[in-house]
Design a protein around this motif. Structure first.
Motif, PDB file in Angstrom:
ATOM      1  N   MET A   9       0.637  -1.636   0.384  1.00 44.11           N
ATOM      2  CA  MET A   9       0.022  -0.047   0.107  1.00 44.11           C
ATOM      3  C   MET A   9       0.747   1.630   0.171  1.00 44.11           C
ATOM      4  O   MET A   9       0.139   2.479  -0.935  1.00 44.11           O
ATOM      5  N   ARG A  10       1.778   1.013   0.751  1.00 44.73           N
ATOM      6  CA  ARG A  10       3.102   2.516   1.041  1.00 44.73           C
ATOM      7  C   ARG A  10       4.123   2.509  -0.568  1.00 44.73           C
ATOM      8  O   ARG A  10       3.918   3.638  -1.035  1.00 44.73           O
ATOM      9  N   LEU A  11       3.604   1.418  -0.925  1.00 44.19           N
ATOM     10  CA  LEU A  11       4.374   1.619  -2.590  1.00 44.19           C
ATOM     11  C   LEU A  11       3.216   1.901  -3.557  1.00 44.19           C
ATOM     12  O   LEU A  11       3.693   3.413  -4.338  1.00 44.19           O
ATOM     13  N   TRP A  12       2.417   1.802  -3.186  1.00 47.24           N
ATOM     14  CA  TRP A  12       0.825   2.243  -4.423  1.00 47.24           C
ATOM     15  C   TRP A  12       1.096   3.855  -3.860  1.00 47.24           C
ATOM     16  O   TRP A  12       0.638   4.990  -4.975  1.00 47.24           O
ATOM     17  N   GLU A  13       1.524   4.315  -3.059  1.00 48.99           N
ATOM     18  CA  GLU A  13       0.558   5.959  -2.485  1.00 48.99           C
ATOM     19  C   GLU A  13       1.274   6.293  -2.927  1.00 48.99           C
ATOM     20  O   GLU A  13       1.184   7.738  -3.229  1.00 48.99           O
ATOM     21  N   ARG A  14       2.514   6.009  -2.966  1.00 51.27           N
ATOM     22  CA  ARG A  14       4.410   6.671  -3.861  1.00 51.27           C
ATOM     23  C   ARG A  14       4.383   6.991  -5.293  1.00 51.27           C
ATOM     24  O   ARG A  14       5.038   7.678  -5.357  1.00 51.27           O
TER      25      ARG A  14
END
Length: 229
Positions: A9-14
């Motif tokens: 999710m953090r990868l998708w967010e950035r």
């Protein structure tokens, strides 16, 4: 896999939305221990496929999967439901039947994951999302693969079958498989300090592999498993 899913999710967010196909990543459930691990390239996304796979589910039949998996905003998404849905799809989707066939009721458990987590059905379109030029991974592709490597270290599979030609080329390069073992007829991956028998293959379904080649691969896999038991 909670920490892994948070990292996704953090990868998708950035990551810029142009790389995400407007969809949530594929999230991981817990893996079986001491199992043969089949590895594909990435999760496909077919609304019709989900509708067919979920039609007998009392809880998820009629679910608007495009709305459910929508990114960056979905008002109905939940990780718990997503994991349940993917487990139902694994039981219903013909793609997974060949994995049982290769092991021929040997009693050896199997599991599955993909190298990448972005949902895209067209492999040609996927290449535009993960490659910089040729088959050199861009940052988005590398970060997904980094997560995959860490997952593999944590689950230490009994053997690996990479069941996609493109995935096999990427795996061979990124996991440093340089020496083909002439005695066993396969590669060996170094995972968690252990040598894991690794078979590089094309897809087992969709006509990519004929029935006789599949039969031979199954025999070979079972033979190596017996030798390493």
């Amino acid at each position: 896999m909670e920490d892994v899913n948070k990292r996704l999710m953090r990868l998708w967010e950035r990551t810029s939305n142009e790389y995400l196909n407007g969809l949530m990543p594929f999230f991981l459930d817990e893996f079986k221990i001491d199992a043969v691990l089949y590895i594909g390239i990435n999760p496909s996304f077919s609304v019709k496929g989900f509708e067919k796979g979920l039609r007998d589910s009392k809880k998820y039949s009629g679910l608007d999967v495009a709305k459910f998996y929508s990114y960056p905003k979905s008002e109905i998404f939940s990780l718990k439901d997503a994991l349940e849905i993917e487990n139902i799809m694994r039981a219903e989707y013909p793609y997974f039947n060949s994995f049982d066939d290769l092991l021929e009721k040997s009693g050896v458990p199997w599991d599955h994951m993909d190298l990448f987590y972005v949902r895209k059905t067209s492999q040609d379109e996927l290449k535009k999302l993960i490659f910089e030029k040729g088959e050199e991974l861009n940052n988005f592709g590398q970060e997904q693969l980094c997560i995959t490597k860490e997952v593999l270290e944590g689950i230490a599979p009994r053997a690996i079958v990479v069941a996609n030609a493109l995935a096999s080329r990427i795996y061979k390069k990124e996991f440093g498989l340089e020496q083909f073992d002439e005695n066993h007829g396969c590669y060996f991956s170094q995972i968690s300090g252990q040598k894991v028998p690794t078979f590089l293959s094309s897809m087992l379904t969709g006509g990519a592999m004929d029935a006789f080649s599949k039969q031979r691969l199954g025999w070979h896999l079972r033979k190596v498993l017996r030798e390493y038991d």
